[in-house]
Enzyme design. Sequence first.
Site, PDB file in Angstrom:
ATOM      1  N   ASP A   6       0.850  -1.202   0.000  1.00 29.12           N
ATOM      2  CA  ASP A   6       0.000   0.000   0.000  1.00 29.12           C
ATOM      3  C   ASP A   6       0.883   1.249   0.000  1.00 29.12           C
ATOM      4  OD1 ASP A   6      -1.775   2.032   0.386  1.00 29.12           O
ATOM      5  OD2 ASP A   6      -2.452   1.387   2.372  1.00 29.12           O
ATOM      6  N   GLU A  21      31.995   9.139   3.078  1.00 30.81           N
ATOM      7  CA  GLU A  21      32.627   9.119   4.402  1.00 30.81           C
ATOM      8  C   GLU A  21      31.540   9.510   5.415  1.00 30.81           C
ATOM      9  OE1 GLU A  21      35.997  11.771   4.315  1.00 30.81           O
ATOM     10  OE2 GLU A  21      36.555  11.117   2.301  1.00 30.81           O
ATOM     11  N   GLU A  63      29.866  10.049   9.001  1.00 31.51           N
ATOM     12  CA  GLU A  63      30.127  10.314  10.413  1.00 31.51           C
ATOM     13  C   GLU A  63      28.836  10.147  11.209  1.00 31.51           C
ATOM     14  OE1 GLU A  63      33.693  13.603   9.721  1.00 31.51           O
ATOM     15  OE2 GLU A  63      31.634  14.294  10.025  1.00 31.51           O
ATOM     16  N   GLU A  72      36.230  10.326  15.500  1.00 31.77           N
ATOM     17  CA  GLU A  72      36.271  11.639  14.856  1.00 31.77           C
ATOM     18  C   GLU A  72      36.622  12.720  15.883  1.00 31.77           C
ATOM     19  OE1 GLU A  72      36.299  13.785  12.561  1.00 31.77           O
ATOM     20  OE2 GLU A  72      36.428  12.416  10.864  1.00 31.77           O
ATOM     21  N   GLU A  84      33.662   7.712  12.535  1.00 24.97           N
ATOM     22  CA  GLU A  84      33.559   7.685  11.073  1.00 24.97           C
ATOM     23  C   GLU A  84      33.970   6.303  10.594  1.00 24.97           C
ATOM     24  OE1 GLU A  84      35.179  10.978   8.787  1.00 24.97           O
ATOM     25  OE2 GLU A  84      36.051   9.577   7.343  1.00 24.97           O
ATOM     26  N   HIS A 131      30.994  13.452   3.596  1.00 30.04           N
ATOM     27  CA  HIS A 131      31.809  13.872   2.458  1.00 30.04           C
ATOM     28  C   HIS A 131      31.644  12.833   1.358  1.00 30.04           C
ATOM     29  CE1 HIS A 131      34.674  16.060   5.483  1.00 30.04           C
ATOM     30  NE2 HIS A 131      33.459  16.593   5.420  1.00 30.04           N
ATOM     31  N   ARG A 164      40.972  22.587   3.053  1.00 31.46           N
ATOM     32  CA  ARG A 164      39.761  21.901   3.509  1.00 31.46           C
ATOM     33  C   ARG A 164      38.633  22.863   3.885  1.00 31.46           C
ATOM     34  NH1 ARG A 164      40.489  16.242   4.858  1.00 31.46           N
ATOM     35  NH2 ARG A 164      42.606  15.652   4.356  1.00 31.46           N
ATOM     36  N   GLU A 184      35.933  15.741  -3.982  1.00 32.34           N
ATOM     37  CA  GLU A 184      35.268  15.481  -2.701  1.00 32.34           C
ATOM     38  C   GLU A 184      34.325  16.644  -2.398  1.00 32.34           C
ATOM     39  OE1 GLU A 184      36.334  15.051   2.068  1.00 32.34           O
ATOM     40  OE2 GLU A 184      37.908  15.533   0.632  1.00 32.34           O
ATOM     41  N   ARG A 212      32.032  18.358   0.146  1.00 31.01           N
ATOM     42  CA  ARG A 212      32.137  18.271   1.602  1.00 31.01           C
ATOM     43  C   ARG A 212      30.873  18.698   2.370  1.00 31.01           C
ATOM     44  NH1 ARG A 212      37.049  17.673   3.732  1.00 31.01           N
ATOM     45  NH2 ARG A 212      36.652  19.061   5.501  1.00 31.01           N
TER      46      ARG A 212
END
Length: 443
Positions: A53, A131, A133, A188, A195, A244, A315, A332, A334
């Site tokens: 359903d 990745e 976390e 982490e 992570e 990430h 970063r 990557e 982020r």
Amino acid sequence: MDEAIKKEVLAKAREMGVKFIRLQFTDILGVLKNMAITVEQLEKALDGELMFDGSSIHGFTRIEESDMYLRPDPRTFAVFPWRPRDGAVARLMCDVYNPDGTPYAGCPRNTLKRVLAQAAEMGFTMNVGPELEFFLFQVDSEGRPTLRTHDKAGYFDLSPVDLGENARRAMVLTLEEMGFEIEASHHEVAPGQHEIDFKYSDALDCADKIVTFKFVVRTIAQRHGLHATFMPKPVYGINGSGMHTNQSLFRGNENAFYDPSAPDGLSDIARYYIGGLMKHARALAAITNPTVNSYKRLVPGYEAPVYIAWSGRNRSPLIRIPAKRGMSTRIELRNPDPSCNPYLALAACLAAGLDGIKNRIEPPPPCDRNIYEMTAAERRELGIESLPASLEEALQELAGDEVIRGALGEDIYNKFVAAKQKEWENYRVQVHPWEIEEYLTRF
């Protein structure tokens, strides 16, 4: 369905003593749903004959057109390593179909498959390495989750400081038994934060694995007397949890992002893909960061990206280019967080990147400075925009972005936005503890 694959799944189920199968799929918000069947019904399920359903699933069909069919993907057959007394339990990820045999437009997995087909028409396949976390919190005497962490450890700390290490080890072993190739697992930055990274694979397989990963982590945490949460920012003043997302496009066996003749090793395809992600970043945020709480993570000072820029060394921007080249060349992204629906998030990212490739969208020059330390004037001078500051702002951006809306399809777009506008409105009208602290005695 290929008869040979069907027979292989049926044989595996017999061989591994499977008694129950969870037919799994997600609603539009990414919440895992399942229908449990006995092994005797497995052949019928593999033939796509099982109905459910759809009107009772968030964002699915209306009650007057509620009959939907689950079509399991036999390649996703996996046995959960925890064994109940009366037989093993396996899972199959499913696509949702209409009664007339057409793919249901409101099924997130179908949505990702549709955008992947568009990439295939351009000669590309997409690989993704996430990745994820998460936090592990203690529970109270009645089993309800608290915000008390089980440790005071920091980045890459080991036991005895990291009291969650046993739970994390059990998660890794369970995932490996289910066919995950775990590349890294560690504590982490924040207390109670962990992570676990698994090896990249094609985008559809990766999205399936993200959904299963979250289910396994929660289950194992519970067995260790802990509560696992993928909420982006559960505790004020410490880092939030991200997802990430490493992305690359391949042409056959060749990484389309790699160009050995380019000074930075990045091909035109890679640059255009970055350009597409940056152009659509503000609208993408509604899908990759889909909760009110997501925007409590996207603030300066806690390693989460706030500014729309890219860099190979830095970063602080939205997009980082890891140093490896050759087959490992990737970008990557982020800002995504683990509250997102992975099928929709990957579909939206891919659509943005493909738009960049189709229209040869050149990204601005890479920004190798710490953007957090720049003044607003310096950022303006470099043309560095910010991600949305709230879910409401992200939804406004999404409304005006035809590419991301097109990736979702109007059915999912309308239902997703309706759900998220309601979420924002519920949040907006609440009186929060901070307001009581700040105003009750002052005025």
